[in-house]
Scaffold this motif. Structure first.
Motif, short mmCIF file in Angstrom:
data_model
loop_
_atom_site.label_atom_id
_atom_site.label_comp_id
_atom_site.label_asym_id
_atom_site.label_seq_id
_atom_site.Cartn_x
_atom_site.Cartn_y
_atom_site.Cartn_z
N LEU A 14 1.14 -1.24 -0.07
CA LEU A 14 0.11 0.14 0.18
C LEU A 14 0.74 0.86 -0.28
O LEU A 14 1.14 2.22 -0.18
CB LEU A 14 -0.88 0.24 1.07
CG LEU A 14 -1.94 -0.61 0.81
CD1 LEU A 14 -2.91 -0.58 2.15
CD2 LEU A 14 -3.12 -0.18 0.06
N VAL B 115 -7.65 -0.05 -2.86
CA VAL B 115 -7.53 0.97 -2.03
C VAL B 115 -8.95 1.78 -1.65
O VAL B 115 -8.99 2.91 -1.51
CB VAL B 115 -6.38 2.23 -3.30
CG1 VAL B 115 -5.10 1.38 -3.04
CG2 VAL B 115 -7.62 2.54 -4.61
N ASP C 56 -10.24 0.63 1.36
CA ASP C 56 -9.32 0.98 1.86
C ASP C 56 -9.92 3.05 2.17
O ASP C 56 -9.14 3.99 3.30
CB ASP C 56 -7.67 1.69 1.80
CG ASP C 56 -6.22 2.10 2.68
OD1 ASP C 56 -6.21 2.03 4.15
OD2 ASP C 56 -6.39 3.02 1.68
N GLN D 6 -12.55 1.71 5.78
CA GLN D 6 -12.27 -0.10 6.05
C GLN D 6 -10.37 -0.19 6.21
O GLN D 6 -9.61 0.39 5.18
CB GLN D 6 -12.98 -1.47 5.13
CG GLN D 6 -12.99 -1.51 5.45
CD GLN D 6 -13.65 -3.48 4.22
OE1 GLN D 6 -14.31 -2.74 3.50
NE2 GLN D 6 -13.41 -4.38 4.74
N HIS D 7 -11.34 -0.91 7.46
CA HIS D 7 -8.66 -1.31 7.48
C HIS D 7 -8.74 -1.72 6.30
O HIS D 7 -9.19 -3.36 6.64
CB HIS D 7 -8.63 -1.64 8.48
CG HIS D 7 -7.03 -2.58 9.08
ND1 HIS D 7 -6.56 -3.28 8.86
CD2 HIS D 7 -6.19 -1.11 9.70
CE1 HIS D 7 -5.27 -2.81 9.25
NE2 HIS D 7 -4.74 -1.89 9.50
N VAL D 8 -7.44 -2.16 5.67
CA VAL D 8 -6.81 -3.19 4.93
C VAL D 8 -5.52 -3.45 4.47
O VAL D 8 -4.84 -2.09 5.05
CB VAL D 8 -6.89 -2.39 3.22
CG1 VAL D 8 -6.47 -3.03 1.97
CG2 VAL D 8 -9.15 -2.41 3.48
N LEU E 103 -8.37 -7.66 5.41
CA LEU E 103 -9.27 -6.62 5.49
C LEU E 103 -10.20 -6.39 6.68
O LEU E 103 -10.90 -8.05 7.70
CB LEU E 103 -10.21 -6.12 4.38
CG LEU E 103 -9.69 -6.22 2.91
CD1 LEU E 103 -9.45 -6.88 2.19
CD2 LEU E 103 -10.82 -4.73 2.38
N ARG F 106 -7.28 10.95 0.40
CA ARG F 106 -7.14 9.05 0.66
C ARG F 106 -6.82 9.08 -0.76
O ARG F 106 -5.05 9.04 -0.75
CB ARG F 106 -7.59 8.16 1.61
CG ARG F 106 -7.38 7.03 1.94
CD ARG F 106 -6.15 6.81 2.71
NE ARG F 106 -5.48 6.07 3.32
CZ ARG F 106 -4.33 5.45 4.10
NH1 ARG F 106 -3.48 6.42 4.25
NH2 ARG F 106 -4.10 4.31 3.76
#
Ligand SMILES: Cc1c2[nH]c(c1CCC(=O)O)Cc1[nH]c(c(CCC(=O)O)c1C)Cc1[nH]c(c(CCC(=O)O)c1C)Cc1[nH]c(c(C)c1CCC(=O)O)C2
Length: 345
Positions: free
Chosen positions: A45, A78, A81, A85-87, A97, A117
Motif C-alpha cells: 500500500l 484502495v 481503504d 475500512q482497515h486494509v 480486511l 486518501r
C-alpha cells in the motif's frame, strides 16, 4: 478527432494490424526491477500511495516491452481503504480486511474522506500522463462493486464467497446499501482519474462468474451499466472496458446492456463465438491464458497465433485472459511482444 494512439483507435472501433497490446498485471513481481522498487517502498500500500515510485513501476514494463497502454499502478482495494475500512496486504497471504458483515459495519464506512486518501493515486495518474510515450495510452481503473464487495465482506480472498452471498440473500437491504455506496464511490473515483489524465477506464469484475444469472444481472450488469453511463455522460469520449471474468454466455448481455466500449475476455471464452457475437457490438480484448506465458516455447507461439487469427480481423486489443503471474519469465513476455508486433494479418 482521431487519436494517434493505436489503443484508443481500437477502442473507437478501428481494426488495427498489428493490434495494440498490453497485459493485465504488466507491472509486478515477475519483474526484478519491480521487486527492487517494492522493497524500497516498504509495504504494497505504501507503494500504491507513493506517486514517484508508482509512476516508476508503471513505466518499468513499458521500457522493456513497448506496450500500447500503461495501466495506473494501484489496486482495486484502495477504495475500501479510502472508505475507512482497515486494509492490509500480508506477505505471501494477499489482502486482509476488517470484514463488513452487518448494517452497523456498513454505517461505519464513509465516502467523505475518499478523495483526500486517493490524492496520491490521482497524482500518480497526472505524473504518468506526462511521463508515458506519445503513442502510449493511459488506463485508469477500479474494481467493480461486486468484486470489491467480496473482499470487503469476506475480509480476504475467498473460494466460495459464502459470507458475501449470505449477506446478499439474508440481508438484502444491507447488501444493497453497501453496493450503492460502492457504485457512487467508484464513479467519483474514476471521474477523478479521468480529470487527472486517464484516457480510458477498465472495470475489473474478477469474481463476476460466481453469481447466478439473476444476481449477475442485478449486481454485475446493473452497476457496470450505471458506471458506464456516468462516465459517458460526465466525461464524453473516454472509453470504458468491462472485464466480467467468468461470465460465460452472459458476456453477451453484459456488453449489450452496459454499453461498454470494450470487453475483456477471460481465457475460457471461445474465440469464434467472441468474434461472431461480441465483436460486432464492441471492441474485444484478450484472452491468452496467462500460464502460456509461463510455459513459453511453441505452446506460447501457437496460443498467440490462435488468438490473433480469430480476433484480429475486427476491433481488437491483444491481452491475457487474466493477470500475469509471478513465475512468468520476462523473456517470454518479450517473445510475445515481438510476435504480436510482427503480425501481418
Ligand atoms: C482482484 C484484484 C486485486 N487487484 C486487482 C484485481 C483485479 C484484477 C485481477 O483479478 O487480477 C487489480 C490490480 N492489482 C494491481 C494492478 C496494477 C496494475 C497492473 O495491472 O499492472 C491492478 C489493475 C497490482 C497488484 N496487486 C497486488 C500485487 C502484488 C503485491 C506485491 O507486490 O506484494 C500487485 C502488483 C496484490 C493483490 N491485489 C489483489 C489481490 C487478491 C492481491 C494479492 C494477490 C497477489 O499478490 O497477486 C486484489
Amino acid at each position: 478527432m482521431t487519436s494517434t494512439k493505436p489503443f484508443l483507435r481500437a477502442l473507437a472501433g478501428e481494426t488495427i494490424i498489428p493490434p495494440p497490446f498490453w497485459l493485465m498485471r504488466q507491472a509486478g513481481r515477475y519483474l526484478p526491477e519491480y521487486r527492487a522498487t517494492r522493497t524500497q517502498a516498504g509495504s504494497f500500500l505504501d507503494l500504491c500511495y507513493n506517486p514517484e515510485l508508482a509512476v516508476e513501476v508503471t513505466l518499468q514494463p513499458l521500457r522493456r516491452f513497448g506496450f500500447d497502454a500503461a495501466i495506473l499502478f494501484s489496486d482495486i482495494l484502495v477504495v475500501p481503504d479510502g472508505l475507512g475500512q482497515h486494509v492490509a496486504f500480508k506477505e505471501g497471504e494477499g489482502p486482509v480486511l476488517a470484514p463488513i458483515r452487518s448494517a452497523r459495519d456498513v454505517d461505519g464506512l464513509d465516502l467523505s474522506g475518499l478523495h483526500q486518501r486517493m490524492a496520491p493515486v490521482y497524482a500518480t495518474v497526472s505524473g504518468l500522463s506526462k511521463a508515458i510515450p506519445a503513442t502510449t495510452a493511459l488506463i485508469g481503473f477500479a474494481g467493480a462493486p461486486w468484486t470489491v464487495a467480496t473482499y470487503m465482506i469476506e475480509g480476504s480472498g475467498s473460494k466460495d464467497f459464502a459470507n458475501a452471498k449470505r449477506l446478499m440473500w439474508s440481508e438484502p437491504e444491507t447488501f444493497a446499501r453497501l453496493m450503492n455506496l460502492l457504485i457512487e464511490a467508484t464513479g467519483q473515483y474514476l471521474i477523478q482519474q479521468i480529470d487527472a489524465g486517464a484516457e480510458a477506464i477498465q472495470i475489473f469484475d474478477t469474481w463476476a462468474g460466481a453469481l447466478p444469472e439473476t444476481e449477475f444481472r442485478r449486481w454485475v450488469i446493473e452497476p457496470a451499466r450505471q458506471l458506464v453511463e456516468r462516465i459517458h455522460c460526465e466525461r464524453p469520449g473516454v472509453p470504458v472496458i468491462g472485464f466480467p471474468r467468468g461470465a460465460g454466455i452472459l458476456y453477451e448481455a453484459y456488453v449489450t446492456e452496459t454499453k461498454v466500449d470494450g470487453v475483456s475476455l477471460d481465457s475460457s471464452v471461445p474465440l469464434d463465438w467472441a468474434a461472431r457475437v461480441l465483436q460486432p457490438k464492441c471492441t474485444v480484448q484478450g484472452n491468452l491464458d496467462p500460464i502460456l506465458l509461463v510455459a513459453g516455447d511453441e505452446a506460447l507461439d501457437a496460443g498467440i497465433d490462435r488468438v490473433l487469427k480469430a480476433l484480429a480481423k475486427g476491433p481488437f486489443i491483444f491481452n491475457l485472459g487474466h493477470g500475469i503471474i509471478p513465475p512468468t519469465p520476462p523473456e517470454n513476455v518479450a517473445r510475445l511482444a515481438e510476435r504480436i508486433k510482427a503480425f501481418k494479418g
